[in-house]
Design a protein around this motif. Structure first.
Motif, PDB file in Angstrom:
ATOM      1  N   VAL A  10       0.840  -1.201   0.000  1.00  0.00           N
ATOM      2  CA  VAL A  10       0.000   0.000   0.000  1.00  0.00           C
ATOM      3  C   VAL A  10       0.874   1.249   0.000  1.00  0.00           C
ATOM      4  N   THR A  11       1.883   1.265   0.853  1.00  0.00           N
ATOM      5  CA  THR A  11       2.756   2.432   0.985  1.00  0.00           C
ATOM      6  C   THR A  11       3.515   2.714  -0.316  1.00  0.00           C
ATOM      7  N   MET A  12       3.969   1.651  -0.986  1.00  0.00           N
ATOM      8  CA  MET A  12       4.778   1.815  -2.191  1.00  0.00           C
ATOM      9  C   MET A  12       3.934   1.917  -3.461  1.00  0.00           C
ATOM     10  N   GLY A  13       2.646   1.688  -3.345  1.00  0.00           N
ATOM     11  CA  GLY A  13       1.781   1.648  -4.515  1.00  0.00           C
ATOM     12  C   GLY A  13       1.416   3.017  -5.057  1.00  0.00           C
ATOM     13  N   ASP A  14       0.759   3.005  -6.197  1.00  0.00           N
ATOM     14  CA  ASP A  14       0.334   4.240  -6.867  1.00  0.00           C
ATOM     15  C   ASP A  14      -1.002   4.684  -6.286  1.00  0.00           C
ATOM     16  N   ASN A  15      -0.961   5.142  -5.047  1.00  0.00           N
ATOM     17  CA  ASN A  15      -2.144   5.647  -4.360  1.00  0.00           C
ATOM     18  C   ASN A  15      -1.674   6.654  -3.317  1.00  0.00           C
ATOM     19  N   PRO A  16      -2.580   7.501  -2.804  1.00  0.00           N
ATOM     20  CA  PRO A  16      -2.158   8.562  -1.882  1.00  0.00           C
ATOM     21  C   PRO A  16      -2.016   8.120  -0.430  1.00  0.00           C
ATOM     22  N   TYR A  17      -2.098   6.807  -0.155  1.00  0.00           N
ATOM     23  CA  TYR A  17      -2.138   6.342   1.222  1.00  0.00           C
ATOM     24  C   TYR A  17      -0.875   5.598   1.621  1.00  0.00           C
ATOM     25  N   ARG A  18      -0.696   5.467   2.926  1.00  0.00           N
ATOM     26  CA  ARG A  18       0.357   4.658   3.499  1.00  0.00           C
ATOM     27  C   ARG A  18      -0.264   3.481   4.247  1.00  0.00           C
ATOM     28  N   GLY A  19       0.521   2.453   4.458  1.00  0.00           N
ATOM     29  CA  GLY A  19      -0.008   1.249   5.076  1.00  0.00           C
ATOM     30  C   GLY A  19      -0.476   1.414   6.502  1.00  0.00           C
ATOM     31  N   ASP A  20      -0.007   2.465   7.163  1.00  0.00           N
ATOM     32  CA  ASP A  20      -0.440   2.684   8.545  1.00  0.00           C
ATOM     33  C   ASP A  20      -1.501   3.776   8.655  1.00  0.00           C
ATOM     34  N   ASP A  21      -2.144   4.115   7.551  1.00  0.00           N
ATOM     35  CA  ASP A  21      -3.206   5.134   7.580  1.00  0.00           C
ATOM     36  C   ASP A  21      -4.536   4.581   8.068  1.00  0.00           C
ATOM     37  N   PHE A  22      -4.642   3.263   8.205  1.00  0.00           N
ATOM     38  CA  PHE A  22      -5.907   2.638   8.591  1.00  0.00           C
ATOM     39  C   PHE A  22      -5.581   1.308   9.263  1.00  0.00           C
ATOM     40  N   PRO A  23      -6.505   0.773  10.061  1.00  0.00           N
ATOM     41  CA  PRO A  23      -6.216  -0.470  10.781  1.00  0.00           C
ATOM     42  C   PRO A  23      -6.148  -1.678   9.850  1.00  0.00           C
TER      43      PRO A  23
END
Length: 265
Positions: free
Chosen positions: A237-250
């Protein structure tokens, strides 16, 4: 709405979903006794279930189905192909034909106050589906047992408040493991199971600002670890082409042999 995994893994799967007035099982791939114990731990009873949504006919999803159907007369919701395959699964035993309720991928139906949509998935079963469940202003989905995902799957997973998502295996563990080569190819194939990496990539495509919780499930006992699935999905998620990081949600990982944390949205 709420969701709780009673058991999730390559050796057996059963999830309880519901609302204040309606509770359902998704699959019954462990013994009837273990399902009853799991529901009791949630202060629920098997007799209170208003039906069982069946994803497909593999034994890790229907092992306890016959027992529950005969003991409690629970309606069984499945596609035509899955129903026919269950009829030919001797270990399930005889099930009263009146209990079967045929569902169609892409066609909504209601049980109690829940609207349910079966979503066709790519898996080596007769006619497998995942399930999206909604109430006004709320939505969640249980998406497991798929070898690949496409834009259709992404579309069905948009706007969710919670998602139960397969993270079946670590590719390197599977490739280096003891499974026979044909089985490895089956799992890695387009009708197999979603790897940790693909799970994270799919998750990155369906996140939104108000997304709630993702529960990772259906982990392989031999080819995955809970910590590895968690960290891999976060990294994708963190490295993907999206505006989010892996710790942005549970992110939670469902337990293999016991009920997991109850998720309420």
């Amino acid at each position: 709405m709420e969701l709780c995994s009673i058991a999730s893994g390559s050796s057996g799967n059963c999830i309880c979903v519901g609302s204040d007035t309606c509770h359902l099982l998704i699959d019954a791939g462990i013994s009837g006794k273990r399902i009853e114990q799991g529901l009791n731990a949630l202060e629920l009873k098997t007799s209170e279930m208003q039906g069982i949504l069946i994803t497909h006919e593999h034994i890790d999803h229907i092992a306890g189905l016959g027992v529950l159907a005969r003991r409690y007369g629970l309606p069984l919701y499945a596609t035509a192909g899955t129903i026919e395959a269950i009829r030919h699964t001797k270990s399930v035993g005889t099930i009263d034909e009146s209990l079967y309720r045929e569902v169609t991928p892409g066609v909504d139906f209601m049980i109690g106050d829940l609207t349910i949509e079966p979503v066709a998935v790519s898996h080596d079963a007769a006619e497998p589906v995942a399930y999206r469940l909604t109430q006004p202003g709320k939505a969640m989905a249980v998406m497991t047992d798929l070898g690949v995902y496409d834009e259709h799957i992404v579309e069905k997973l948009t706007g969710l408040d919670a998602l139960f998502l397969e993270a079946n295996h670590d590719v390197h563990m599977l490739q280096a493991g003891s499974y026979p080569y044909p089985l490895k190819q089956r799992i890695l194939g387009e009708r197999g199971h979603l790897s940790n990496e693909l799970s994270g990539k799919l998750l990155g495509k369906v996140l939104h600002d108000h997304f709630g919780t993702v529960v990772l499930g259906h982990l392989s006992k031999e080819n995955n670890l809970a910590e590895l699935a968690y960290e891999t999905v976060r990294l994708e998620v963190t490295m993907g082409d999206n505006p989010y990081r892996g710790d942005d949600f549970p992110i939670c990982v469902a337990k293999r042999d016991e009920p997991s944390q109850r998720l309420v949205i």
